[in-house]
Design a protein around this motif. Structure first.
Motif, PDB file in Angstrom:
ATOM      1  N   PHE A 149       0.817  -1.218   0.000  1.00 14.50           N
ATOM      2  CA  PHE A 149       0.000   0.000   0.000  1.00 14.50           C
ATOM      3  C   PHE A 149       0.854   1.272   0.000  1.00 14.50           C
ATOM      4  O   PHE A 149       0.367   2.351   0.301  1.00 14.50           O
ATOM      5  N   GLY A 150       2.125   1.130  -0.335  1.00 11.71           N
ATOM      6  CA  GLY A 150       2.977   2.301  -0.474  1.00 11.71           C
ATOM      7  C   GLY A 150       3.652   2.722   0.823  1.00 11.71           C
ATOM      8  O   GLY A 150       3.536   2.059   1.857  1.00 11.71           O
ATOM      9  N   LYS A 151       4.358   3.842   0.751  1.00 14.71           N
ATOM     10  CA  LYS A 151       5.158   4.350   1.861  1.00 14.71           C
ATOM     11  C   LYS A 151       4.593   5.665   2.392  1.00 14.71           C
ATOM     12  O   LYS A 151       3.910   6.396   1.669  1.00 14.71           O
ATOM     13  N   ASN A 152       4.910   5.944   3.652  1.00 11.28           N
ATOM     14  CA  ASN A 152       4.586   7.268   4.166  1.00 11.28           C
ATOM     15  C   ASN A 152       5.676   8.239   3.737  1.00 11.28           C
ATOM     16  O   ASN A 152       6.625   7.868   3.030  1.00 11.28           O
ATOM     17  N   GLU A 153       5.570   9.466   4.155  1.00  8.41           N
ATOM     18  CA  GLU A 153       6.507  10.498   3.704  1.00  8.41           C
ATOM     19  C   GLU A 153       7.951  10.166   4.068  1.00  8.41           C
ATOM     20  O   GLU A 153       8.890  10.504   3.341  1.00  8.41           O
ATOM     21  N   ALA A 154       8.139   9.470   5.183  1.00 11.40           N
ATOM     22  CA  ALA A 154       9.488   9.122   5.623  1.00 11.40           C
ATOM     23  C   ALA A 154      10.038   7.882   4.927  1.00 11.40           C
ATOM     24  O   ALA A 154      11.212   7.558   5.086  1.00 11.40           O
ATOM     25  N   GLY A 155       9.199   7.181   4.172  1.00 12.50           N
ATOM     26  CA  GLY A 155       9.653   5.999   3.458  1.00 12.50           C
ATOM     27  C   GLY A 155       9.339   4.698   4.149  1.00 12.50           C
ATOM     28  O   GLY A 155       9.906   3.656   3.795  1.00 12.50           O
TER      29      GLY A 155
END
Length: 311
Positions: free
Chosen positions: A229-235
């Protein structure tokens, strides 16, 4: 809150003690296996920490908690943290297998001879014989998929793996700071303020208000591959949904919270929520959502990720 230990729990709520547990759940207890000290001795020779797939956060003062969430998330308060690393994703089945093969470690589920699985036919939790990290639905089902998060690991098991890897479990303050991408903001989820964006779910979560209803609109009934489901802003991936994450801390209320409470050193913090139904709904996988389980408990929706100090 009076805490009594049980071998099996409902997503962070010990069945023996939680009055708001699902009526479809059942209590199941078992004699605890021997202490994992012997297994910990087997993994005393640590690997050199691999920081390749970890994200670093700087030392600083951060705010955690929420004044808008559940009572146990209150109050918002500052924490001072040293610089730390945290795994980009939960530990996978493949990674955990490397640990098992290198050490011969036996998880507590393997020593018990069973582990906690929700039976979707009877709509009840059960301790299913032969269930463990490699057979998350039992020996009569397929083996765990390599790129999915490992499950059926207790807090003790997770700590043993982290020690072998030259790492440790994150504190819940570190976990929340990482979920917030290191920012002091009021964002509800690790990825933003909405669970669904442009018709797409942002995490692997339960869809439905009851334990016997899940529409699988996110594409998964059980665990999903880490990072799906992807990454948050920090990766970081899976900082909400998929599997609960063990944290290092003994569960307790935040300073300034006056709720009735009795601390128990055997009850540890879990964070992030999971793919499975939780009585707290969306609140279970917010950045500030927090819950607990006994240190020997292993379930089909609980895993972990590691952290490390910056030296």
């Amino acid at each position: 809150m009076q805490i009594q230990l049980a071998t099996i729990a409902i997503t962070g709520c010990l069945i023996a003690s939680c009055s708001n547990s699902s009526s479809n759940s059942k209590q199941a207890t078992n004699q605890a296996p021997e202490s994992p000290k012997q297994e910990l001795a087997q993994v005393a020779e640590q690997a050199t920490p691999d920081f390749t797939n970890m994200v670093q956060f700087p030392a600083g003062s951060y705010f955690i908690g929420s004044d808008k969430g559940l009572p146990n998330e209150q109050p918002v308060h500052a924490v001072d943290l040293n610089a730390f690393y945290i795994d980009q994703s939960p530990v996978t089945v493949a990674q955990f297998r490397q640990f098992i093969e290198a050490t011969g470690y036996k998880t507590e589920a393997e020593k018990f001879g069973d582990s906690g699985v929700f039976n979707f036919t009877t709509n009840q939790w059960e301790l299913k014989k032969g269930t463990n990290w490699e057979y998350p639905l039992g020996p009569d089902h397929d083996k765990a998929t390599n790129n999915h998060p490992v499950t059926h690991v207790s807090w003790n098991d997770a700590k043993a793996y982290a020690s072998w890897a030259g790492k440790r479990l994150p504190t819940e303050a570190e976990w929340e700071v990482a979920a917030r991408s290191g920012k002091n903001n009021q964002q509800r989820f690790s990825w933003g303020d909405q669970l669904v964006k442009n018709g797409q779910y942002k995490a692997n979560v339960w869809q439905g208000d009851e334990v016997n209803h899940n529409s699988n609109e996110d594409g998964y009934q059980l665990t999903s591959p880490v990072g799906a489901f992807g990454k948050n802003e920090a990766g970081l991936t899976d900082m909400g949904g998929n599997v609960w994450n063990w944290c290092a801390d003994t569960y307790q209320l935040y300073p300034g919270n006056s709720m009735p409470f009795r601390k128990d050193e055997n009850v540890k913090v879990i964070r992030g929520g999971s793919f499975f139904f939780d009585q707290n709904g969306e609140a279970s996988f917010t950045v500030s959502g927090r819950s607990f389980n006994s240190h020997e408990t292993s379930l089909f929706n609980t895993g972990f990720r590691c952290a490390a100090d910056v030296k």
